[in-house]
Motif scaffolding. Structure first.
Motif, PDB file in Angstrom:
ATOM      1  N   ALA A 196       0.830  -1.212   0.000  1.00 49.95           N
ATOM      2  CA  ALA A 196       0.000   0.000   0.000  1.00 49.95           C
ATOM      3  C   ALA A 196       0.865   1.263   0.000  1.00 49.95           C
ATOM      4  O   ALA A 196       0.548   2.240  -0.691  1.00 49.95           O
ATOM      5  CB  ALA A 196      -0.924  -0.007   1.210  1.00 49.95           C
ATOM      6  N   GLU A 197       1.958   1.236   0.740  1.00 46.20           N
ATOM      7  CA  GLU A 197       2.868   2.393   0.749  1.00 46.20           C
ATOM      8  C   GLU A 197       3.429   2.646  -0.640  1.00 46.20           C
ATOM      9  O   GLU A 197       3.529   3.794  -1.092  1.00 46.20           O
ATOM     10  CB  GLU A 197       4.009   2.156   1.746  1.00 46.20           C
ATOM     11  N   LYS A 198       3.798   1.579  -1.342  1.00 43.61           N
ATOM     12  CA  LYS A 198       4.336   1.712  -2.702  1.00 43.61           C
ATOM     13  C   LYS A 198       3.258   2.221  -3.669  1.00 43.61           C
ATOM     14  O   LYS A 198       3.538   3.034  -4.564  1.00 43.61           O
ATOM     15  CB  LYS A 198       4.876   0.367  -3.186  1.00 43.61           C
ATOM     16  N   VAL A 199       2.033   1.739  -3.493  1.00 43.24           N
ATOM     17  CA  VAL A 199       0.932   2.186  -4.341  1.00 43.24           C
ATOM     18  C   VAL A 199       0.692   3.684  -4.159  1.00 43.24           C
ATOM     19  O   VAL A 199       0.522   4.436  -5.127  1.00 43.24           O
ATOM     20  CB  VAL A 199      -0.351   1.379  -4.041  1.00 43.24           C
ATOM     21  N   HIS A 200       0.718   4.120  -2.904  1.00 48.62           N
ATOM     22  CA  HIS A 200       0.524   5.552  -2.638  1.00 48.62           C
ATOM     23  C   HIS A 200       1.687   6.373  -3.196  1.00 48.62           C
ATOM     24  O   HIS A 200       1.534   7.553  -3.499  1.00 48.62           O
ATOM     25  CB  HIS A 200       0.375   5.795  -1.138  1.00 48.62           C
ATOM     26  N   GLY A 201       2.842   5.731  -3.355  1.00 47.20           N
ATOM     27  CA  GLY A 201       4.007   6.406  -3.934  1.00 47.20           C
ATOM     28  C   GLY A 201       4.048   6.357  -5.451  1.00 47.20           C
ATOM     29  O   GLY A 201       4.999   6.865  -6.055  1.00 47.20           O
ATOM     30  N   GLY A 202       3.054   5.709  -6.077  1.00 50.83           N
ATOM     31  CA  GLY A 202       2.967   5.728  -7.531  1.00 50.83           C
ATOM     32  C   GLY A 202       3.055   4.383  -8.209  1.00 50.83           C
ATOM     33  O   GLY A 202       2.886   4.299  -9.436  1.00 50.83           O
ATOM     34  N   LEU A 203       3.314   3.292  -7.464  1.00 54.57           N
ATOM     35  CA  LEU A 203       3.359   1.962  -8.073  1.00 54.57           C
ATOM     36  C   LEU A 203       1.978   1.598  -8.598  1.00 54.57           C
ATOM     37  O   LEU A 203       0.986   1.698  -7.885  1.00 54.57           O
ATOM     38  CB  LEU A 203       3.815   0.922  -7.049  1.00 54.57           C
ATOM     39  N   ARG A 204       1.921   1.133  -9.835  1.00 56.78           N
ATOM     40  CA  ARG A 204       0.650   0.746 -10.443  1.00 56.78           C
ATOM     41  C   ARG A 204       0.560  -0.779 -10.475  1.00 56.78           C
ATOM     42  O   ARG A 204       1.349  -1.425 -11.168  1.00 56.78           O
ATOM     43  CB  ARG A 204       0.545   1.307 -11.863  1.00 56.78           C
ATOM     44  N   ILE A 205      -0.363  -1.296  -9.723  1.00 57.19           N
ATOM     45  CA  ILE A 205      -0.646  -2.739  -9.755  1.00 57.19           C
ATOM     46  C   ILE A 205      -2.159  -2.928  -9.655  1.00 57.19           C
ATOM     47  O   ILE A 205      -2.893  -2.018  -9.251  1.00 57.19           O
ATOM     48  CB  ILE A 205       0.056  -3.513  -8.620  1.00 57.19           C
ATOM     49  N   GLU A 206      -2.601  -4.112 -10.030  1.00 61.01           N
ATOM     50  CA  GLU A 206      -3.982  -4.507  -9.762  1.00 61.01           C
ATOM     51  C   GLU A 206      -3.919  -5.842  -9.040  1.00 61.01           C
ATOM     52  O   GLU A 206      -3.190  -6.754  -9.463  1.00 61.01           O
ATOM     53  CB  GLU A 206      -4.775  -4.631 -11.060  1.00 61.01           C
ATOM     54  N   GLY A 207      -4.641  -5.944  -7.940  1.00 61.86           N
ATOM     55  CA  GLY A 207      -4.544  -7.124  -7.105  1.00 61.86           C
ATOM     56  C   GLY A 207      -5.809  -7.963  -7.091  1.00 61.86           C
ATOM     57  O   GLY A 207      -6.918  -7.439  -7.233  1.00 61.86           O
ATOM     58  N   VAL A 208      -5.607  -9.271  -6.921  1.00 56.42           N
ATOM     59  CA  VAL A 208      -6.724 -10.203  -6.693  1.00 56.42           C
ATOM     60  C   VAL A 208      -6.519 -10.796  -5.304  1.00 56.42           C
ATOM     61  O   VAL A 208      -5.531 -11.485  -5.062  1.00 56.42           O
ATOM     62  CB  VAL A 208      -6.761 -11.321  -7.752  1.00 56.42           C
ATOM     63  N   PRO A 209      -7.424 -10.527  -4.357  1.00 56.54           N
ATOM     64  CA  PRO A 209      -7.261 -11.037  -2.993  1.00 56.54           C
ATOM     65  C   PRO A 209      -7.691 -12.494  -2.891  1.00 56.54           C
ATOM     66  O   PRO A 209      -8.586 -12.942  -3.607  1.00 56.54           O
ATOM     67  CB  PRO A 209      -8.192 -10.139  -2.172  1.00 56.54           C
ATOM     68  N   THR A 210      -7.060 -13.228  -1.986  1.00 58.18           N
ATOM     69  CA  THR A 210      -7.378 -14.641  -1.810  1.00 58.18           C
ATOM     70  C   THR A 210      -8.410 -14.884  -0.705  1.00 58.18           C
ATOM     71  O   THR A 210      -8.735 -16.035  -0.420  1.00 58.18           O
ATOM     72  CB  THR A 210      -6.105 -15.441  -1.489  1.00 58.18           C
ATOM     73  N   SER A 211      -8.913 -13.827  -0.101  1.00 60.98           N
ATOM     74  CA  SER A 211      -9.933 -13.984   0.938  1.00 60.98           C
ATOM     75  C   SER A 211     -10.668 -12.664   1.132  1.00 60.98           C
ATOM     76  O   SER A 211     -10.185 -11.597   0.732  1.00 60.98           O
ATOM     77  CB  SER A 211      -9.295 -14.410   2.268  1.00 60.98           C
ATOM     78  N   GLU A 212     -11.823 -12.747   1.770  1.00 62.78           N
ATOM     79  CA  GLU A 212     -12.559 -11.531   2.121  1.00 62.78           C
ATOM     80  C   GLU A 212     -11.766 -10.699   3.125  1.00 62.78           C
ATOM     81  O   GLU A 212     -11.791  -9.471   3.084  1.00 62.78           O
ATOM     82  CB  GLU A 212     -13.926 -11.904   2.694  1.00 62.78           C
ATOM     83  N   ARG A 213     -11.048 -11.374   4.000  1.00 61.91           N
ATOM     84  CA  ARG A 213     -10.208 -10.678   4.980  1.00 61.91           C
ATOM     85  C   ARG A 213      -9.130  -9.840   4.299  1.00 61.91           C
ATOM     86  O   ARG A 213      -8.931  -8.663   4.632  1.00 61.91           O
ATOM     87  CB  ARG A 213      -9.579 -11.721   5.906  1.00 61.91           C
ATOM     88  N   THR A 214      -8.453 -10.420   3.324  1.00 63.95           N
ATOM     89  CA  THR A 214      -7.434  -9.678   2.591  1.00 63.95           C
ATOM     90  C   THR A 214      -8.057  -8.554   1.784  1.00 63.95           C
ATOM     91  O   THR A 214      -7.502  -7.448   1.710  1.00 63.95           O
ATOM     92  CB  THR A 214      -6.646 -10.631   1.674  1.00 63.95           C
ATOM     93  N   ALA A 215      -9.213  -8.813   1.186  1.00 66.38           N
ATOM     94  CA  ALA A 215      -9.887  -7.776   0.409  1.00 66.38           C
ATOM     95  C   ALA A 215     -10.212  -6.566   1.274  1.00 66.38           C
ATOM     96  O   ALA A 215     -10.006  -5.417   0.860  1.00 66.38           O
ATOM     97  CB  ALA A 215     -11.163  -8.336  -0.218  1.00 66.38           C
ATOM     98  N   ARG A 216     -10.695  -6.813   2.483  1.00 66.31           N
ATOM     99  CA  ARG A 216     -11.026  -5.699   3.379  1.00 66.31           C
ATOM    100  C   ARG A 216      -9.792  -4.864   3.710  1.00 66.31           C
ATOM    101  O   ARG A 216      -9.849  -3.630   3.708  1.00 66.31           O
ATOM    102  CB  ARG A 216     -11.671  -6.221   4.667  1.00 66.31           C
ATOM    103  N   LEU A 217      -8.674  -5.538   3.988  1.00 65.49           N
ATOM    104  CA  LEU A 217      -7.446  -4.804   4.321  1.00 65.49           C
ATOM    105  C   LEU A 217      -6.959  -4.007   3.119  1.00 65.49           C
ATOM    106  O   LEU A 217      -6.560  -2.838   3.259  1.00 65.49           O
ATOM    107  CB  LEU A 217      -6.369  -5.776   4.798  1.00 65.49           C
ATOM    108  N   CYS A 218      -6.994  -4.594   1.940  1.00 64.69           N
ATOM    109  CA  CYS A 218      -6.547  -3.883   0.738  1.00 64.69           C
ATOM    110  C   CYS A 218      -7.408  -2.648   0.479  1.00 64.69           C
ATOM    111  O   CYS A 218      -6.884  -1.560   0.172  1.00 64.69           O
ATOM    112  CB  CYS A 218      -6.595  -4.818  -0.468  1.00 64.69           C
ATOM    113  N   LEU A 219      -8.715  -2.786   0.601  1.00 67.43           N
ATOM    114  CA  LEU A 219      -9.603  -1.647   0.378  1.00 67.43           C
ATOM    115  C   LEU A 219      -9.382  -0.559   1.419  1.00 67.43           C
ATOM    116  O   LEU A 219      -9.390   0.631   1.109  1.00 67.43           O
ATOM    117  CB  LEU A 219     -11.058  -2.122   0.387  1.00 67.43           C
TER     118      LEU A 219
END
Length: 231
Positions: free
Chosen positions: A40-63
């Protein structure tokens, strides 16, 4: 380093494999969560990625942290998955599923060109099995399925308690609506044979043996992180 610091160190090394524009599978568990925070720190710094989470728990943290996500249906082919493990053997075969997300973790890993595992050195073993093997089963007929698992294991001289995973006063339910049996075999000398036996049981949805799926393991210890490659 304490346990969390080792997880962070492994996650930092794994992050160096993430390139701009990647389609990334994002794992589940405490070590994977440290990776998400660094990502997330890298994304806020400009890294462009698209992620697929492996669980609802991970999805919540990513969002929560602003990591952009897509579903695996929207992005069915991935460049890389980074995930944790409960055990790692010398061939980089794994036991996963301690967090209950093994089915989605395996689907995402299989859709990826590469899988990198991040773990602390306590997860390294000579032979898989000290960590109870999670086996995801359909709730319908689960008593019959558990008996079938016991019989299949006995063919391979595997013994040990088969325990239906619970959460509080109820049965643990996965994101897919299934239950998990934790099989305390102690030692699994032939993981491929066990995998085949388990998949012969109709009520078994998936199991936590990840065989020949990881290409790299980043293992952190008190002296730092080292990288192991599949042989």
């Amino acid at each position: 380093m304490d346990a969390r610091e080792m997880k962070v160190k492994a996650a930092q090394v794994a992050l160096s494999y993430v390139e701009d524009g990647m389609k990334l599978g994002i794992g589940t568990g405490s070590t994977a969560e440290e990776f998400v925070r660094l990502l997330a720190e890298k994304v806020h710094g400009g890294l462009r990625i698209e992620g697929v989470p492996t669980s609802e728990r991970t999805a919540r943290l990513c969002l929560e942290l602003g990591v952009p996500l897509k579903s695996l249906d929207e992005m069915p082919e991935l460049d890389l998955t980074i995930d944790g493990a409960d055990e790692v053997d010398p061939k980089l075969n794994l036991i996963k599923g301690g967090g209950g997300a093994l089915l989605r973790e395996k689907i995402v890993a299989a859709a990826s060109s590469r899988m990198i595992v991040i773990a602390d050195e306590s997860k390294l073993v000579e032979t898989l099995g000290a960590f109870p093997l999670p086996i995801e089963i359909n709730p319908f007929g689960e008593a019959a399925t558990i008996i079938a698992i016991e019989r299949a294991a006995s063919k391979l001289n595997l013994t040990g308690e088969l325990k239906l995973r619970r959460l509080g006063d109820g049965v643990f339910t996965t994101d897919g609506g299934h239950h998990i049996v934790d099989a305390s075999f102690g030692r699994i000398p032939d993981a491929e044979a066990l995998s085949a036996e388990l998949f012969s049981i109709p009520g078994v949805v998936e199991h936590g043996l990840f065989i020949q799926m990881a290409s790299i393991a980043i293992i952190a210890g008190p002296a730092g992180a080292r990288t192991l490659e599949a042989k």
